[in-house]
Design a protein around this motif. Structure first.
Motif, short mmCIF file in Angstrom:
data_model
loop_
_atom_site.label_atom_id
_atom_site.label_comp_id
_atom_site.label_asym_id
_atom_site.label_seq_id
_atom_site.Cartn_x
_atom_site.Cartn_y
_atom_site.Cartn_z
N SER B 111 11.76 -21.45 84.55
CA SER B 111 10.89 -21.96 83.92
C SER B 111 10.98 -23.35 83.01
N GLY B 112 12.39 -22.92 82.40
CA GLY B 112 12.70 -24.05 81.53
C GLY B 112 12.92 -25.35 82.19
N ALA B 113 13.49 -25.26 83.46
CA ALA B 113 13.88 -26.48 84.18
C ALA B 113 12.60 -27.18 84.51
N ILE B 114 11.47 -26.43 85.18
CA ILE B 114 10.28 -26.79 85.57
C ILE B 114 9.75 -27.49 84.47
N TRP B 115 10.00 -27.01 83.29
CA TRP B 115 9.18 -27.74 81.96
C TRP B 115 9.96 -28.91 81.64
N GLY B 116 11.38 -28.97 81.92
CA GLY B 116 12.00 -29.96 81.27
C GLY B 116 11.95 -31.10 82.02
N LYS B 117 11.65 -30.96 83.37
CA LYS B 117 11.66 -32.19 84.44
C LYS B 117 10.50 -32.96 83.69
N PRO B 118 9.35 -32.60 83.63
CA PRO B 118 8.13 -33.61 83.35
C PRO B 118 8.35 -33.93 81.84
N THR B 119 8.89 -33.08 80.85
CA THR B 119 8.89 -33.53 79.67
C THR B 119 9.99 -34.29 78.94
N TRP B 120 11.36 -33.78 79.30
CA TRP B 120 12.54 -34.29 78.87
C TRP B 120 12.95 -35.63 79.97
N GLY B 121 12.69 -35.29 81.13
CA GLY B 121 13.05 -36.13 82.08
C GLY B 121 14.31 -35.52 83.06
N THR B 122 14.56 -34.29 82.90
CA THR B 122 16.00 -33.84 83.67
C THR B 122 15.56 -32.14 83.76
N TRP B 123 16.15 -31.76 84.89
CA TRP B 123 16.35 -30.22 85.10
C TRP B 123 16.89 -29.65 84.19
N TRP B 124 17.98 -29.96 83.96
CA TRP B 124 19.21 -29.38 83.37
C TRP B 124 20.03 -30.14 82.51
N VAL B 125 20.43 -30.03 81.23
CA VAL B 125 21.44 -30.60 80.53
C VAL B 125 22.55 -29.68 79.77
N TRP B 126 23.60 -29.94 79.77
CA TRP B 126 24.56 -29.04 79.10
C TRP B 126 24.49 -28.84 77.63
N ASP B 127 23.46 -28.51 76.99
CA ASP B 127 23.24 -28.44 75.46
C ASP B 127 23.59 -26.99 75.18
N ALA B 128 23.81 -26.97 74.16
CA ALA B 128 24.07 -25.48 73.39
C ALA B 128 23.28 -24.35 73.94
N ARG B 129 21.88 -24.54 73.75
CA ARG B 129 20.97 -23.62 74.16
C ARG B 129 20.88 -23.27 75.48
N LEU B 130 20.75 -24.28 76.44
CA LEU B 130 20.76 -24.03 77.82
C LEU B 130 22.11 -23.30 78.34
N THR B 131 23.09 -23.70 78.09
CA THR B 131 24.33 -23.18 78.23
C THR B 131 24.47 -21.72 77.78
N SER B 132 24.21 -21.47 76.50
CA SER B 132 24.19 -20.12 76.07
C SER B 132 23.29 -19.25 76.81
N VAL B 133 22.33 -19.59 77.30
CA VAL B 133 21.33 -18.73 78.20
C VAL B 133 21.94 -18.42 79.44
N LEU B 134 22.78 -19.54 79.94
CA LEU B 134 23.42 -19.28 81.31
C LEU B 134 24.47 -18.27 81.14
N VAL B 135 25.29 -18.38 79.81
CA VAL B 135 26.19 -17.35 79.74
C VAL B 135 25.48 -15.95 79.59
N LEU B 136 24.44 -15.80 79.02
CA LEU B 136 23.55 -14.59 79.06
C LEU B 136 23.50 -13.93 80.36
N PHE B 137 22.91 -15.05 81.30
CA PHE B 137 22.70 -14.58 82.65
C PHE B 137 24.07 -13.79 83.28
N LEU B 138 25.05 -14.84 83.04
CA LEU B 138 26.29 -14.47 83.75
C LEU B 138 26.93 -12.93 83.02
#
Lengths: 152, 248
Positions: B111-138
């Protein structure tokens, strides 16, 4: 508490604390790599390497956006209210790009100290409000825009 | 203070009969709250002055992201309880909650990626918040894998519990990632000390959706623990009676 349980509890807490401290040190050492972008001040101080891909971020300076009428080229300044850096970009800007808005650009610093961007991302803040409220908050002397921009 | 309830919770039999009466009502309240919150948020709440309608995905993104972290916190506490008090129910709880948490973390990223595409201009970026949530998933996936890969059940319980507890370190990193480092993700809208950075007509449906999703997940969790209890305690007499009697 049962002495054996107390011993196990202390052991678990110790393990978590030691691992936490180790991780905190690693993250402290890698602080610069974890930061997503360099601020204009860091670029001005020469902390950012040139001729290699980095990200620069800050607020777009009001009135600094200049568009080339014949192409998609655009140049603007970003600031952190101490220093500012000029960014040049060719391409489509994200919908949220506007003056006063935070942006993060990916690209390289050239010899003149300007930043050649290959990608510009818009950053938005944590404040949300309905359009009517934002209209009401605007200073009165400023002429209101013809139409509120909407993104359907 | 009496710790009787705490020790009672450790008994699978007691927990089974206690949770049997709670699962359905909690789940129904959760479904109701989630539907009310989502319909209100997605259809009736005002749009944002900058992002327009794409802001509305906040009503999905924030509840699932909160649940992902809360599930991990609960899993870590269960891991600690297992390692220290060796309660029988704790590993069942870990096994029941890990897949739910993994799904929530994945939904938060999608849902963050779907939100990020129209607002930020990208689906994913390796910033600290997105990466730490990926770590949570892993971490969720790691706990699931450990529990399923090890044949020896006592070893599997212990390994999953240790991993759950150690992974707790990631939670403050997720929480403070947007404060400690430069990120593309914006800072927190809701803080304990300040007023929320959005008006009540925006946060009220969000609050209802969050509470609804908490209840929905609690109901699911109770059902999953019940089936785990039946699976692991199938030799005990009360389970045999229960299964024979109710024709489960």
């Amino acid at each position: 508490m049962h002495p054996q349980r107390q011993k196990r509890l202390l052991a678990v807490i110790a393990i978590v604390l030691v691992l936490g401290a180790a991780l905190a040190l690693v993250m402290y050492a890698l602080k610069q790599n974890i930061n997503l972008f360099f601020s204009p001040s860091q670029i001005a101080m020469g902390e950012a390497p040139s001729k290699t891909n980095i990200r620069a971020g800050g607020l777009v300076v009001e009135g600094s956006v200049q568009r080339d009428p014949n192409s998609l080229a655009v140049s603007f300044q970003v600031t952190d209210f101490q220093h500012s850096v000029t960014i040049e970009y060719q391409g489509i800007l994200p919908d949220l790009f506007r003056e006063g808005q935070g942006v993060v650009a990916l690209g390289q610093l050239n010899e003149q100290g300007t930043f050649d961007a290959s990608q510009v991302l818009a950053k938005h803040d944590e404040k949300y409000m309905p359009p009517e409220v934002s209209e009401a908050l605007k200073p009165v002397e400023k002429p209101a825009p013809v139409a509120t921009p909407t993104y359907y | 203070m009496s710790w009787l309830w705490f020790h009672k919770l450790g008994s699978p039999k007691w927990f089974f009969f206690w949770s049997k009466s709670w699962a359905l009502p909690v789940f129904c309240i959760g479904c109701f709250g989630l539907v009310v919150g989502l319909v209100w948020g997605l259809a009736f709440a005002p749009e944002d002055y900058q992002q327009g309608n794409s802001f509305r995905i906040i009503y999905i993104h924030v509840p699932v992201a909160m649940l992902a972290q809360s599930c991990y916190l609960a899993m870590g506490v269960a891991g600690l309880i297992f390692l220290v008090w060796q309660m029988k129910i704790a590993p069942m709880f870990i096994k029941a909650i890990a897949p739910i948490g993994a799904v929530m973390a994945l939904m938060a990223m999608v849902s963050g990626a779907i939100w990020g595409k129209p607002t930020w201009g990208t689906w994913w970026v390796w910033d600290a918040r997105l990466t730490s949530v990926l770590v949570l998933f892993l971490l969720f996936m790691g706990v699931i894998a450990l529990q399923n890969a090890l044949e020896d059940i006592t070893l599997a319980n212990k390994a999953a519990a240790i991993m759950s507890v150690v992974g707790l370190i990631n939670l403050p990193i997720i929480k403070y990632s947007v404060v400690l480092w430069n990120t593309l993700h914006q800072g927190p809208t809701f803080t304990i000390t300040k007023k929320p950075e959005m008006p009540a007509e925006m946060w009220l449906p969000l609050l209802i959706a969050v509470v609804g999703l908490y209840c929905l997940v609690a109901g699911l969790l109770l059902w999953r623990i019940q089936s785990e209890i039946i699976l692991r305690e199938h030799r005990s007499n009360w389970v045999k009676q229960e299964v024979m009697g109710n024709g489960l």
